[in-house]
Design a protein around this motif. Structure first.
Motif, PDB file in Angstrom:
ATOM      1  N   VAL A  13      65.839  53.408  30.002  1.00 59.65           N
ATOM      2  CA  VAL A  13      66.681  54.494  29.388  1.00 59.65           C
ATOM      3  C   VAL A  13      66.276  54.988  28.037  1.00 59.65           C
ATOM      4  O   VAL A  13      66.291  56.115  27.783  1.00 59.65           O
ATOM      5  N   GLU A  14      66.021  53.776  27.163  1.00 59.58           N
ATOM      6  CA  GLU A  14      65.741  54.167  25.799  1.00 59.58           C
ATOM      7  C   GLU A  14      64.345  55.013  25.623  1.00 59.58           C
ATOM      8  O   GLU A  14      64.216  55.910  25.050  1.00 59.58           O
ATOM      9  N   LYS A  15      63.533  54.575  26.682  1.00 58.00           N
ATOM     10  CA  LYS A  15      62.111  55.355  26.751  1.00 58.00           C
ATOM     11  C   LYS A  15      62.330  56.652  27.010  1.00 58.00           C
ATOM     12  O   LYS A  15      61.852  57.778  26.569  1.00 58.00           O
ATOM     13  N   HIS A  16      63.067  56.834  28.348  1.00 54.33           N
ATOM     14  CA  HIS A  16      63.300  58.260  28.695  1.00 54.33           C
ATOM     15  C   HIS A  16      64.191  59.321  27.803  1.00 54.33           C
ATOM     16  O   HIS A  16      64.076  60.525  27.852  1.00 54.33           O
ATOM     17  N   ALA A  17      65.063  58.702  27.220  1.00 52.86           N
ATOM     18  CA  ALA A  17      65.948  59.314  26.193  1.00 52.86           C
ATOM     19  C   ALA A  17      65.015  59.658  25.025  1.00 52.86           C
ATOM     20  O   ALA A  17      65.047  60.926  24.729  1.00 52.86           O
ATOM     21  N   LEU A  18      64.096  58.881  24.522  1.00 47.56           N
ATOM     22  CA  LEU A  18      63.275  59.328  23.529  1.00 47.56           C
ATOM     23  C   LEU A  18      62.292  60.245  23.920  1.00 47.56           C
ATOM     24  O   LEU A  18      62.086  61.470  23.241  1.00 47.56           O
ATOM     25  N   LEU A  19      61.604  60.231  25.076  1.00 46.66           N
ATOM     26  CA  LEU A  19      60.681  61.251  25.596  1.00 46.66           C
ATOM     27  C   LEU A  19      61.225  62.453  25.615  1.00 46.66           C
ATOM     28  O   LEU A  19      60.791  63.800  25.386  1.00 46.66           O
ATOM     29  N   VAL A  62      69.842  57.170  20.181  1.00 41.78           N
ATOM     30  CA  VAL A  62      68.633  57.913  20.202  1.00 41.78           C
ATOM     31  C   VAL A  62      68.938  59.097  19.610  1.00 41.78           C
ATOM     32  O   VAL A  62      68.305  59.634  18.808  1.00 41.78           O
ATOM     33  N   ASN A  63      70.034  59.543  19.887  1.00 37.11           N
ATOM     34  CA  ASN A  63      70.526  60.936  19.145  1.00 37.11           C
ATOM     35  C   ASN A  63      70.821  60.748  17.554  1.00 37.11           C
ATOM     36  O   ASN A  63      70.974  61.670  16.916  1.00 37.11           O
ATOM     37  N   ASP A  64      71.092  59.528  17.118  1.00 35.49           N
ATOM     38  CA  ASP A  64      71.358  59.372  15.708  1.00 35.49           C
ATOM     39  C   ASP A  64      70.083  59.537  15.200  1.00 35.49           C
ATOM     40  O   ASP A  64      70.303  59.350  13.609  1.00 35.49           O
ATOM     41  N   LEU A  65      69.127  59.420  15.640  1.00 34.46           N
ATOM     42  CA  LEU A  65      67.830  59.308  14.812  1.00 34.46           C
ATOM     43  C   LEU A  65      67.168  60.472  14.654  1.00 34.46           C
ATOM     44  O   LEU A  65      67.390  61.538  15.261  1.00 34.46           O
ATOM     45  N   SER A  66      66.492  60.742  13.374  1.00 36.39           N
ATOM     46  CA  SER A  66      65.639  61.920  13.217  1.00 36.39           C
ATOM     47  C   SER A  66      64.434  62.020  14.170  1.00 36.39           C
ATOM     48  O   SER A  66      64.278  61.102  14.829  1.00 36.39           O
ATOM     49  N   HIS A  67      64.123  63.134  14.033  1.00 37.66           N
ATOM     50  CA  HIS A  67      62.765  63.650  14.963  1.00 37.66           C
ATOM     51  C   HIS A  67      61.583  62.606  14.623  1.00 37.66           C
ATOM     52  O   HIS A  67      60.881  62.090  15.753  1.00 37.66           O
ATOM     53  N   GLU A  68      61.435  62.390  13.483  1.00 34.35           N
ATOM     54  CA  GLU A  68      60.424  61.686  13.028  1.00 34.35           C
ATOM     55  C   GLU A  68      60.606  60.212  13.560  1.00 34.35           C
ATOM     56  O   GLU A  68      59.711  59.479  14.116  1.00 34.35           O
ATOM     57  N   GLU A  69      61.868  59.545  13.412  1.00 38.53           N
ATOM     58  CA  GLU A  69      62.169  58.170  13.692  1.00 38.53           C
ATOM     59  C   GLU A  69      61.943  58.107  15.321  1.00 38.53           C
ATOM     60  O   GLU A  69      61.740  57.135  16.002  1.00 38.53           O
ATOM     61  N   ARG A  70      62.546  59.114  16.077  1.00 40.21           N
ATOM     62  CA  ARG A  70      62.315  59.049  17.718  1.00 40.21           C
ATOM     63  C   ARG A  70      60.779  58.927  17.988  1.00 40.21           C
ATOM     64  O   ARG A  70      60.186  58.371  18.725  1.00 40.21           O
ATOM     65  N   ARG A  71      59.995  59.774  17.212  1.00 46.51           N
ATOM     66  CA  ARG A  71      58.566  59.949  17.482  1.00 46.51           C
ATOM     67  C   ARG A  71      57.957  58.505  17.172  1.00 46.51           C
ATOM     68  O   ARG A  71      57.087  57.870  18.214  1.00 46.51           O
ATOM     69  N   ASP A  72      58.197  57.846  16.105  1.00 44.26           N
ATOM     70  CA  ASP A  72      57.762  56.700  15.679  1.00 44.26           C
ATOM     71  C   ASP A  72      57.870  55.568  16.928  1.00 44.26           C
ATOM     72  O   ASP A  72      57.362  54.992  16.890  1.00 44.26           O
ATOM     73  N   ARG A  73      59.400  55.796  17.330  1.00 43.73           N
ATOM     74  CA  ARG A  73      59.872  54.748  18.111  1.00 43.73           C
ATOM     75  C   ARG A  73      59.239  54.791  19.575  1.00 43.73           C
ATOM     76  O   ARG A  73      58.686  53.844  20.159  1.00 43.73           O
ATOM     77  N   ILE A  74      59.024  56.163  19.882  1.00 46.88           N
ATOM     78  CA  ILE A  74      58.289  56.464  21.258  1.00 46.88           C
ATOM     79  C   ILE A  74      56.879  55.881  21.140  1.00 46.88           C
ATOM     80  O   ILE A  74      56.316  55.743  22.309  1.00 46.88           O
ATOM     81  N   ALA A  75      56.186  56.259  20.124  1.00 51.35           N
ATOM     82  CA  ALA A  75      54.982  55.738  19.984  1.00 51.35           C
ATOM     83  C   ALA A  75      54.503  54.328  19.971  1.00 51.35           C
ATOM     84  O   ALA A  75      53.530  53.743  20.610  1.00 51.35           O
ATOM     85  N   GLU A  76      55.814  53.443  19.701  1.00 52.23           N
ATOM     86  CA  GLU A  76      55.708  52.143  20.025  1.00 52.23           C
ATOM     87  C   GLU A  76      55.870  51.816  21.418  1.00 52.23           C
ATOM     88  O   GLU A  76      55.210  50.689  22.094  1.00 52.23           O
ATOM     89  N   LEU A  77      56.960  52.393  22.076  1.00 47.55           N
ATOM     90  CA  LEU A  77      57.291  52.219  23.544  1.00 47.55           C
ATOM     91  C   LEU A  77      56.466  52.757  24.504  1.00 47.55           C
ATOM     92  O   LEU A  77      55.915  51.949  25.486  1.00 47.55           O
ATOM     93  N   ALA A  78      55.786  53.985  24.350  1.00 49.87           N
ATOM     94  CA  ALA A  78      55.125  54.860  25.429  1.00 49.87           C
ATOM     95  C   ALA A  78      54.164  55.655  24.699  1.00 49.87           C
ATOM     96  O   ALA A  78      54.152  56.765  24.874  1.00 49.87           O
ATOM     97  N   PRO A  79      53.200  55.043  24.017  1.00 54.35           N
ATOM     98  CA  PRO A  79      52.204  55.790  23.328  1.00 54.35           C
ATOM     99  C   PRO A  79      51.293  56.844  24.479  1.00 54.35           C
ATOM    100  O   PRO A  79      50.969  57.888  23.925  1.00 54.35           O
ATOM    101  N   GLU A  80      51.107  56.546  25.716  1.00 54.98           N
ATOM    102  CA  GLU A  80      50.380  57.366  26.440  1.00 54.98           C
ATOM    103  C   GLU A  80      51.360  58.659  26.742  1.00 54.98           C
ATOM    104  O   GLU A  80      50.810  59.655  26.877  1.00 54.98           O
ATOM    105  N   GLU A  81      52.412  58.435  27.245  1.00 56.52           N
ATOM    106  CA  GLU A  81      53.519  59.526  27.330  1.00 56.52           C
ATOM    107  C   GLU A  81      53.721  60.558  26.167  1.00 56.52           C
ATOM    108  O   GLU A  81      53.585  61.555  26.377  1.00 56.52           O
ATOM    109  N   LEU A  82      53.672  59.689  24.943  1.00 58.02           N
ATOM    110  CA  LEU A  82      53.617  60.729  23.792  1.00 58.02           C
ATOM    111  C   LEU A  82      52.661  61.621  23.584  1.00 58.02           C
ATOM    112  O   LEU A  82      52.741  62.724  23.213  1.00 58.02           O
TER     113      LEU A  82
END
Length: 572
Positions: A13-19, A62-82
Motif C-alpha cells: 500500500v505504501e509503495k503504490h500510494a507513493l507511486l 504519504v499525503n503528509d509528506l512533501s513531494h521530495e520526501e515521497r520521491r526519496d522514500r519511493i527511491a528506497e522502496l521501488a527504484p525501478e518503478e521510480l
C-alpha cells in the motif's frame, strides 16, 4: 488476515500510494491505488474487504509528506518503478521516446546522412529535427555526413551540399561536424583491404543475373574460395580502374544459407565509369556501396545511435556482418516509418520535383507549389514550426501522416504577434463612395498592440472590394477602419452608424483598399498566383517582413518590382 500478510499489504500500500502521488504530483487516495495494488498482488484478493481499512491511515501518512520526501522514500522502496515514472516524464517533456540505452554511453553521437542529389523536400526535415532535438536532450553530438559515393544513379548536385546545410540551420540546428564521404574513399579502401586479409570479402566477376540465381538457390559463388592474396590483387586492380563498369565487384562474405537472400554475400564495392561531379573525387572509379561506406563511417565517427527508415532494416543486418569481422560493437538502431504529407499535387520526392521543374511545371525549388523546405522558407514559415511538427510525429515504425495544418498552426503561434495587419483585395470590384465619409481611415497596425499605432489609408472617391463581399441586393457593409455604408447598385453611401450595428450582427465587416492609391500585388500561392491590390502602406514594407492580410491570411513580402509588390502566401 495473519500478521505476515498484513505486513506485506502495508508495504505494498505504501509503495503504490507513493507511486501514485509522485507520478501525478498530487495526493494519493485509496480508490486510485486499489486496482494496481490488487493487480500486482492477486493473493490479496481474498482480503479485499479488509484492505481499504488498512490502506487509509497509510495513504494519509504519504499525503503528509512533501513531494521530495515521497520521491526519496519511493527511491528506497521501488527504484525501478521510480525510474520508469521519470522516464515517462522525460518523454513528455521532449515529445520523443528515450533513446535505447542512452544512459550506457559516455556521449550520445548521431548522424544525419543525406544524399546530396538535390535540395530537401519537407519529409527530409524529420531527420535533422529529431536528431537535433535528441542532441539537445542528451547534450550530445551530431554531424551531417553527405553519403555521396554514388556518382551515377544518385548523382550529387554540387549546389545541394550548401543548400542542405542551410536547411539544417533553417530548422534550428548547427551540426557539430560536416563530412563528405567522397573525401574518404581511401579510408574505405583501407578497410576493404583489412577485410580481405580477414578472409571476409572476395572479388566476383559473375554477371548480376548469374549471381542472383546462385544467391536465390543458396549456392556459393565459384569465386568465393579465392585466396586472400588473389582477392587483394584483383581489388587493387579495381582501385586502379583496370576493370570496366559491371566487370568486377567486391563482395562481403556473409551466410550463403541465410534465410533472407538479400543478405547473402552483398556487394561492398563496384566499378562506375561516370566521373564524380566533385573535382576532388572525379578520378575514382571503384566506389563503395552505401551499406559498406556508411557502416565504416558510423564506427569511425563514434556513432552510438542510428535512426533510419523501416525499409532499411536490411542495412543494419548487412553491416553487422562487417562489424563482426572487425569485432566492433554495432550502434543502437531506431527504425521509423515514412512521413506522408497532404496538401501537395507534386509527389514528395527529389526526382519528381526535379522532373516538374525541368518540365516547366514549377519555376524552381522554392516555387510555393513545391513540397520543399526552400518553398516553405520563402513563404515565411519558420523552421522551428516544421521542427516541432516533425518531433511531434515521434519515432513510430508505422507510416505517419503529417497535415500541413499542423505546421501552419505552429507557425501562426510564432508570427501572429509580430505580423502587422494590412488590407489586400483579390480581383477587386471598384465601387463609388458617397455620403461624405472620413478622408482617412486609421485601423490599428495590430489589434493587440495599440502602441504600434495605426495605418493611414487615404479615402478617395472609389474603393476596391472583393466581389463576394458585396451583397446581392441593397444592404449595409462595414468597411474595416472606416465605418458603416449602405450599399446600392451604384455606390456605397456612408451612413455614419456606430459599431453597434456590427455587434448586433446585422452588418458584415469587410476589408477594402482605396482604388486610386492601391498597390498592385501579385501573391504567390500553392494554387497559383493571385493578383490584387493592397493598401498604400504595403509598398513601404521591407522584403522578408511577414504580415497578415486581413481576412486573407499571412504572407511574406518578397520584393517590390516596378509597379508591383510580390508576396508569398504563408497560410490562413
Amino acid at each position: 488476515m495473519d500478521e505476515e500478510v498484513r505486513e506485506r499489504v502495508e508495504r505494498e500500500v505504501e509503495k503504490h500510494a507513493l507511486l501514485n502521488a509522485v507520478k501525478h504530483e498530487s495526493d494519493a487516495n485509496v480508490g486510485a491505488i486499489m486496482g494496481p495494488l490488487m493487480g500486482d498482488n492477486p493473493d490479496f484478493r481474498p482480503h479485499g474487504d479488509e484492505i481499504p481499512g488498512i490502506a487509509g491511515p497509510i495513504v494519509n501518512e504519504v499525503n503528509d509528506l512533501s513531494h521530495e520526501e515521497r520521491r526519496d522514500r519511493i527511491a528506497e522502496l521501488a527504484p525501478e518503478e521510480l525510474a520508469e515514472i521519470e522516464a515517462e516524464d522525460e518523454e513528455d517533456e521532449w515529445d520523443l521516446p528515450a533513446l535505447p540505452n542512452a544512459e550506457d554511453v559516455e556521449e550520445v553521437r548521431m548522424r544525419c546522412a543525406p544524399n546530396p542529389n538535390g535540395p530537401w523536400h519537407v519529409g527530409h526535415a524529420r531527420m535533422p529535427a529529431v536528431i537535433g532535438t535528441y542532441r539537445e536532450r542528451y547534450d550530445g553530438w551530431f554531424c551531417v555526413r553527405f553519403d555521396d559515393t554514388d556518382p551515377e544513379t544518385k548523382r550529387p548536385d554540387l549546389n545541394a551540399y550548401d543548400d542542405i546545410l542551410e536547411d539544417v540551420e533553417y530548422l534550428g540546428f548547427e551540426p557539430d561536424a560536416v563530412y563528405r564521404a567522397s573525401d574518404r574513399v581511401e579510408t574505405y579502401y583501407d578497410h576493404a583491404r583489412e577485410l580481405i586479409e580477414l578472409d571476409g570479402a572476395y572479388t566476383c566477376s559473375c554477371s548480376g543475373e548469374t549471381f542472383s540465381e546462385l544467391k536465390n538457390d543458396g549456392t556459393a559463388c565459384p569465386h568465393r574460395e579465392k585466396d586472400p592474396a588473389t582477392v587483394r590483387q584483383e581489388f587493387e586492380a579495381m582501385v586502379d580502374g583496370e576493370y570496366e563498369s559491371g566487370e568486377m565487384v567486391l563482395r562481403v562474405k556473409t551466410d550463403i544459407d541465410h534465410k533472407n537472400p538479400a543478405l547473402r554475400d552483398f556487394v561492398a564495392f563496384r566499378m562506375i565509369d561516370t566521373p564524380h561531379p566533385r573535382d576532388v573525387a572525379s578520378d575514382y572509379r571503384c566506389w563503395p556501396m552505401l551499406d559498406f561506406q556508411s557502416g565504416i563511417d558510423d564506427h569511425l565517427l563514434g556513432v552510438t545511435h542510428i535512426i533510419r527508415g523501416i525499409d532499411l532494416q536490411d542495412s543494419a543486418k548487412k553491416q553487422r556482418f562487417v562489424y563482426d569481422y572487425f569485432e566492433w560493437e554495432y550502434p543502437e538502431v531506431v527504425h521509423w516509418g515514412h512521413v506522408q504529407l497532404d496538401a501537395y499535387d507534386v509527389p514528395m520526392s527529389t526526382s519528381s520535383i526535379k522532373e516538374s521543374i525541368d518540365a516547366g511545371e514549377l519555376d524552381g525549388w522554392d516555387d510555393p507549389r513545391a513540397p520543399t523546405l526552400a518553398s516553405l522558407r520563402r513563404r515565411g514559415i519558420r523552421g522551428e514550426a516544421i521542427t516541432d511538427a516533425m518531433v511531434g510525429l515521434g519515432t513510430s515504425t508505422s507510416n505517419v501522416d503529417l497535415a500541413m495544418s499542423t505546421i501552419y498552426a505552429n507557425n501562426r503561434e510564432r508570427i501572429d504577434d509580430e505580423s502587422d495587419r494590412y488590407f489586400f483585395v483579390r480581383d477587386g470590384t471598384e465601387v463609388q463612395l458617397g455620403g461624405s465619409p472620413p478622408g482617412e481611415a486609421n485601423p490599428p497596425l495590430h489589434p493587440d498592440h495599440e502602441d504600434r499605432g495605426v495605418r493611414e489609408i487615404p479615402v478617395g472617391d472609389t474603393v476596391l472590394v472583393e466581389p463576394a463581399d458585396l451583397p446581392d441586393r441593397e444592404g449595409r457593409l462595414w468597411l474595416k477602419g472606416l465605418g458603416c455604408f449602405r450599399y446600392t447598385r451604384d455606390a456605397l453611401q456612408y451612413s455614419g452608424e456606430d459599431i453597434e450595428v456590427v455587434r448586433d450582427g446585422d452588418v458584415e465587416v469587410v476589408h477594402w483598399v482605396p482604388a486610386d492609391d492601391a498597390v498592385a500585388v501579385r501573391m504567390r500561392t500553392m494554387e497559383g498566383d493571385v493578383s490584387g491590390h493592397a493598401e498604400p502602406g504595403v509598398a513601404d514594407l521591407a522584403p522578408d517582413e511577414t504580415v497578415q492580410f486581413v481576412r486573407v491570411g499571412y504572407a511574406r513580402i518578397d520584393r517590390h518590382d516596378d509597379g508591383e509588390t510580390v508576396a508569398y502566401f504563408s497560410h490562413p
